[in-house]
Scaffold this active site. Structure first.
Site, PDB file in Angstrom:
ATOM      1  N   THR A 164      83.539  54.824 102.627  1.00  0.00           N
ATOM      2  CA  THR A 164      82.232  54.170 102.734  1.00  0.00           C
ATOM      3  C   THR A 164      81.872  53.881 104.196  1.00  0.00           C
ATOM      4  O   THR A 164      81.630  54.797 104.960  1.00  0.00           O
ATOM      5  CB  THR A 164      82.193  52.911 101.841  1.00  0.00           C
ATOM      6  N   ASP A 263      78.405  55.780  92.358  1.00  0.00           N
ATOM      7  CA  ASP A 263      78.259  55.302  93.733  1.00  0.00           C
ATOM      8  C   ASP A 263      76.800  55.334  94.163  1.00  0.00           C
ATOM      9  O   ASP A 263      76.113  56.339  93.999  1.00  0.00           O
ATOM     10  CB  ASP A 263      79.104  56.157  94.677  1.00  0.00           C
ATOM     11  N   HIS A 295      82.584  53.817  94.087  1.00  0.00           N
ATOM     12  CA  HIS A 295      83.222  54.296  95.312  1.00  0.00           C
ATOM     13  C   HIS A 295      84.498  53.496  95.595  1.00  0.00           C
ATOM     14  O   HIS A 295      84.631  52.352  95.198  1.00  0.00           O
ATOM     15  CB  HIS A 295      82.257  54.286  96.510  1.00  0.00           C
TER      16      HIS A 295
END
Length: 319
Positions: A164, A263, A295
């Protein structure tokens, strides 16, 4: 008397008038281990630089007793640039598993966090660490050499990646390395971007039109880099915006982008993959859909079938 809150980014962080910070979603830090009981991986904490201070945790798999040199994976944790650390439980457990599965030396950077260190501080800490790695490749490190790198690392197999916001850091380092040489002309073999944090002012794909400007992703970026030219369309966070630097300059020979079904960055990451593909970049481009998960699920639930499959996929890339 309760402390006065001056800023908060829920559910992540709360900042008080006295300068103290409450990181609401961080897992506890855990100590490094000479030998992880589950994987046999060794880990220790190291100092990369003193000014500004950058530290890291390095992981060495059990197989280092052989004479084979091992790939290096420079890893940046997720957490919206403001929570978690290189030493947190989830990151430590995950890199023990990945280092064992992939047979790599992993280096988890404890980059500076918000709110006291806005972007690009994390990018700079990443670049400092890349240069530190490069200094071992040509034996120019005379101040803080790391024996695990000198004795066991294959400097022709350097990977940069993360989850991320950490994958956002990795992306920006790959772009910088495409325009600025590393010491000894060290080359990065691969980039591994797991659900990278990218966003933009205009919703795309399945992103909600209503409330887009109030999305958590928007709030995180405005908190992370309030003075960024272009705001949420700054190329640091929106690499696909018109006028952004060409992704053809990404400094790696192969690139793996992973996505998941639940996500919020999924459509952005598919667009990023497509933009790299159309840019004229000359490397080997891969996209992996890890399934119907959130995620970073492989950090939080590594025992699940989908997480094990994803970790095996990542390991097959890090060779």
């Amino acid at each position: 008397m309760a402390k006065e809150i001056v800023k908060e980014l829920l559910p992540l962080i709360r900042v008080y008038k006295d300068g103290s910070v409450e990181r609401l979603l961080s897992s506890e830090n855990v100590a490094a281990s000479p030998e992880d009981p589950q994987t046999g991986v060794s880990s220790k904490d190291i100092v990369i630089a003193d000014n500004p201070y950058v530290s890291a945790r390095i992981f060495l798999p059990k197989s280092h007793h052989t004479n084979n040199k091992l790939p290096i994976f420079l890893y940046f944790h997720g957490g919206a640039f403001c929570v978690e650390s290189a030493f947190s439980f989830f990151v430590h457990r995950y890199l023990n598993i990945l280092a064992s599965e992939a047979n790599i030396i992993a280096i988890s950077v404890d980059f500076r966090l918000l709110p006291h260190h806005p972007i690009p501080a994390a990018y700079e800490d990443g670049w400092t660490t890349l240069k530190w790695i490069a200094s071992h490749a040509n034996n120019t490190n005379t101040t803080n050499p790391e024996p695990w790198l000198l004795n066991h690392a294959d400097f022709t197999k350097v990977y940069v990646g993360g989850e991320t916001s950490g994958a956002n850091i990795a992306h920006n380092l790959l772009l910088r390395a495409g325009n600025e040489s590393l010491p000894g002309d060290l080359k990065i073999l691969g980039g591994l971007l797991c659900c990278p944090f990218f966003w933009g002012s205009k919703p795309i794909g399945s992103e909600a039109v209503e409330g887009h400007e109030q999305s958590l992703a928007m709030k995180v970026w405005n908190f992370a880099c309030p003075d960024a030219p272009g705001g949420i369309d700054n190329p640091w966070i929106n690499p696909c915006v018109p006028g952004a630097p060409s992704l053809a300059t990404l400094a790696c020979s192969k690139l793996l982008v992973t996505i998941t079904g639940k996500d919020e960055f999924r459509d952005r990451d598919i667009l990023y993959h497509h933009t790299v593909e159309q840019s004229g970049w000359q490397g080997e481009l891969q996209l992996f859909d890890a399934g119907d998960e959130e995620h970073a699920f492989q950090l939080f639930k590594p025992e699940t079938h989908l997480a094990k499959a994803m970790i095996k996929r990542l390991a097959s890339f890090l060779v």
